[in-house]
Design an enzyme around this catalytic site. Structure first.
Site, PDB file in Angstrom:
ATOM      1  N   ARG A 156       0.707  -1.137  -0.198  1.00 50.82           N
ATOM      2  CA  ARG A 156      -0.044   0.005  -0.066  1.00 50.82           C
ATOM      3  C   ARG A 156       0.870   1.259   0.009  1.00 50.82           C
ATOM      4  NH1 ARG A 156      -2.686  -3.145   3.653  1.00 50.82           N
ATOM      5  NH2 ARG A 156      -1.066  -2.049   4.931  1.00 50.82           N
ATOM      6  N   THR A 209       9.893  -2.871   1.535  1.00 45.39           N
ATOM      7  CA  THR A 209       9.584  -4.336   2.036  1.00 45.39           C
ATOM      8  C   THR A 209       9.607  -4.357   3.581  1.00 45.39           C
ATOM      9  OG1 THR A 209      12.025  -4.829   2.032  1.00 45.39           O
ATOM     10  CG2 THR A 209      10.972  -5.321   0.077  1.00 45.39           C
ATOM     11  N   SER A 237      11.757   2.075   5.157  1.00 47.77           N
ATOM     12  CA  SER A 237      11.118   0.864   5.796  1.00 47.77           C
ATOM     13  C   SER A 237      11.619   0.514   7.202  1.00 47.77           C
ATOM     14  CB  SER A 237      11.100  -0.370   4.508  1.00 47.77           C
ATOM     15  OG  SER A 237      12.323  -0.559   4.203  1.00 47.77           O
ATOM     16  N   ARG A 238      12.934  -0.433   6.770  1.00 50.86           N
ATOM     17  CA  ARG A 238      13.624  -1.057   8.090  1.00 50.86           C
ATOM     18  C   ARG A 238      14.808  -1.044   7.745  1.00 50.86           C
ATOM     19  NH1 ARG A 238       9.902   0.156  10.910  1.00 50.86           N
ATOM     20  NH2 ARG A 238       8.464  -1.249  12.023  1.00 50.86           N
ATOM     21  N   GLU A 267      19.279   1.422  15.842  1.00 52.22           N
ATOM     22  CA  GLU A 267      18.753   3.006  16.172  1.00 52.22           C
ATOM     23  C   GLU A 267      18.398   2.963  17.537  1.00 52.22           C
ATOM     24  OE1 GLU A 267      14.822   2.827  14.040  1.00 52.22           O
ATOM     25  OE2 GLU A 267      15.922   2.718  12.093  1.00 52.22           O
ATOM     26  N   HIS A 286      13.910   8.038  12.165  1.00 54.52           N
ATOM     27  CA  HIS A 286      12.749   6.760  12.196  1.00 54.52           C
ATOM     28  C   HIS A 286      11.296   7.867  12.409  1.00 54.52           C
ATOM     29  CE1 HIS A 286      11.666   2.585  12.642  1.00 54.52           C
ATOM     30  NE2 HIS A 286      10.734   3.218  12.048  1.00 54.52           N
TER      31      HIS A 286
END
Lengths: 323, 323
Positions: A156, A209, A237-238, A267, A286
């Site tokens: 999305r 992803t 994302s990550r 992080e 973040h």
């Protein structure tokens, strides 16, 4: 019948607290102290439901929560939850999909334009009084419009980014995903490419992803080598989806023109990270989902999911592995 | 025929210079040194044409350039032209509209996103090692998708911005312009409103008017006070369109939430200007059109216009008042 016991382990808006209090016997943690297992283990002993953000839910924690039925993540990502361990103990895990897509997509575009046109760097440049008359060509950036955007991971958020890029900036949008999305291709006029081809063609690479065993270090030295000279990497994302050491090398060698990074392997980002001294890298803490409106909506979503599970035993926001 | 003589007052790409040399005798400023009025006067004494950015073309210059026929701006704005003084002498003035619309529009979306999501501030925050805790709610920004954008001055760049905002980000776009643009309203689904209403209702107010006596200080104390306290002012047109002193007061006293600025009343901005100490002002050094590709294209357009006009051909690039 007595109300189920719940714990809110992350600061949420007052209305959300009130809502949970109506349905549960609620304990809100003290957020002036860091929230981790050591500081909270006495507070969560009776908890049947918890609203969390980033808190590690694993065997160690679950040993302290014999009554827990549900842990509700305020976020979409839930790699902080050991889903297998939770399954074994019949603890459900929920997350909050759908709520933050547009806010994150805005931020991805923000990182892209910021890296390409060097806004944060040049804002600092101006504020430091370095702007003087003369040749400005060293401050020139790169065009976003009509360039090629490669998106890896078309969910999305990917769709929301593609819409902005394609309809707003008339970019060529290509994507890679485990499964093709033909309806989206048609609606947005975007093209599916195998991953290596995408890497070779993109001016801007956006990774979207989720973090899984398969996507950890999905982008490493080999993949960065495939990219165009002077291209940009954007990650919201990550962090572990990209091999950070390889990324740093590609930035240092000049292979990449720049990067926009909201997430990192560790992080908060360690103070000795070479990324912190790179002017061509935009680093943010973040915060891609971080607007007041969206955080309130996420907290509402997580609180409702928790109450739903406690009252009915299920919720549409239970993570896919548990459905 | 003897080649016309021209003065190259700002750096142009090498291939553009080669092109100019083919049809003109060229003298070039030594770009290691800042330009001086004396230096300019000496160089223009016997030239037929000048190619430059932002050089004030007034009586003082024209009195010292008896042979001058054509002045070519490597920019869209031409408030450096003293139109009356040029008209009286029959001097042709050209500019480079069209070439930079997309590039400036990209930067404007960048300013909107950088202000609303605080990207430069958070980049500095992260780079300085201040990111230490997970709860970062004091760093949250504002959503741009679904918010309202009011554009004052709807020309070609305004349209490109409206496309990005409306079709890309789903923003609610309204505009004010001296003449209504019914076609654009229909094509993009945007709404015409009086200026006062735009100031009152918009989450982002964007100034896109050219600088004329009527638009000088178009936005001052009264206009800033009409804006919402949560709103942002974005200026990428000309600095003098805003009363900078009033803007500084508005930012310091919280009449508005923030500003994204590419232009200033005085450029380069003075190092002690209070704007440069404000975290809620994003300040970039007049880089709206500053990408390598667009600046090359602008230099090409300006060079071709100059050569055409010197050889008696209408370049189609004359500014309206001098054609």
């Amino acid at each position: 019948m007595s109300k189920p016991k719940a714990v809110i382990a992350y600061p949420v808006p007052e209305e959300v607290v009130e809502f949970v209090r109506e349905h549960c016997d609620l304990k809100v943690l003290d957020f002036s102290k860091p929230v981790n297992l050591e500081t909270i283990k006495d507070e969560i002993r009776d908890a049947e439901g918890m609203v969390i953000l980033g808190l590690r839910i694993d065997d160690q924690l679950l040993d302290h929560t014999p009554k827990l039925k549900v842990a509700s993540n305020i976020t979409v990502g839930y790699n902080n939850c050991d889903v297998e361990a939770m399954k074994k103990r019949s603890v459900l895990c929920t997350h909050s999909p759908g709520v933050l897509d547009e806010t994150v997509a805005d931020f991805v575009m923000g990182l892209m334009i910021s890296a390409a046109r060097r806004l944060p760097e040049l804002d600092t440049f101006t504020k430091e009084g370095k702007w003087v008359k003369g040749d400005m060509s060293e401050l020139f950036g790169r065009d976003v419009h009509h360039s090629t955007l490669g998106i890896i991971g078309m969910g999305r958020i990917g769709e929301a980014v593609a819409r902005r890029a394609k309809f707003g900036f008339e970019m060529d949008v290509i994507y890679y995903n485990r499964s093709r999305k033909e309806a989206v291709e048609k609606e947005l006029g975007i093209t599916y490419k195998p991953m290596d081809e995408l890497l070779a063609e993109a001016d801007f690479l956006v990774t979207l992803t989720p973090l899984t065993a398969e996507t950890a270090h999905l982008i490493g030295e080999r993949e960065l080598d495939l990219m165009k000279e002077g291209s940009f990497v954007i990650n919201a994302s990550r962090g572990p989806v990209i091999d950070e050491e390889a990324l740093i090398k590609a930035l240092q060698s000049g292979k990449l023109a720049g990067a926009g990074l909201d997430v990192f392997e560790k992080e908060p980002l360690p103070k000795d990270s070479p990324l912190l001294s790179m002017k061509n890298v935009v680093t943010t803490p973040h915060i891609a989902a971080g607007t007041h409106q969206t955080m309130a909506n996420l907290a509402w979503s997580a609180a409702r999911s928790m109450v739903e599970v406690l009252e009915t035993g299920t919720s549409k926001n239970i993570v896919p592995e548990m459905k | 025929m003897e080649k016309p003589k021209i003065f190259i007052a700002n750096p142009v790409p090498e291939d553009v210079e080669e092109f100019l040399k083919e049809s003109c005798e060229c003298v070039k400023w030594d770009f290691r040194y800042p330009k001086t009025l004396e230096g300019i006067l000496e160089n223009i004494r016997d030239v037929d044409g000048v190619i430059q950015v932002g050089m004030k073309i007034d009586d003082r210059i024209l009195d010292n350039a008896p042979k001058l026929k054509v002045v070519s701006n490597i920019s869209v704005g031409y408030n450096n032209y003293d139109l009356d003084a040029m008209k009286r002498r029959g001097i042709i003035g050209t500019n480079t509209p069209g070439v930079l619309d997309n590039t400036v529009s990209d930067l404007i979306l960048g300013l909107i996103l950088n202000s609303a999501r605080r990207i430069p501030e958070l980049n500095r925050f992260t780079k300085s090692g201040s990111w230490v805790k997970a709860d970062n709610s004091d760093l949250f920004g504002k959503d741009i998708h679904g918010s309202s954008l009011g554009i004052i001055g709807m020309g070609r760049i305004g349209e490109k911005v409206a496309r990005r905002a409306k079709l890309g980000f789903g923003m609610d776009v309204s505009y004010y312009n001296r003449g209504r643009k019914l076609e654009v309203e229909e094509e993009l689904g945007i709404v015409y409103r009086p200026m006062e209403e735009i100031l009152k209702i918009s989450d982002f107010v964007l100034l896109m008017t050219p600088l004329t006596p009527e638009t000088t200080h178009l936005v001052g104390e009264k206009e800033l006070k009409l804006m919402k306290a949560s709103a942002f002012l974005i200026n990428a047109s000309r600095g003098q369109v805003v009363d900078e002193k009033a803007l500084i007061k508005a930012l310091e006293e919280g009449w508005i939430a923030g500003a994204g600025l590419d232009v200033y009343e005085k450029e380069p901005i003075d190092a002690d200007n209070p704007l440069l100490r404000l975290q809620n002002a994003v300040t970039v050094p007049h880089i709206g059109s500053a990408t390598t590709k667009t600046r090359d294209e602008m230099a090409w357009a300006a060079a071709k216009a100059l050569v055409d006009e010197l050889y008696g051909k209408n370049s189609g690039m004359r500014v309206p008042e001098l054609s």
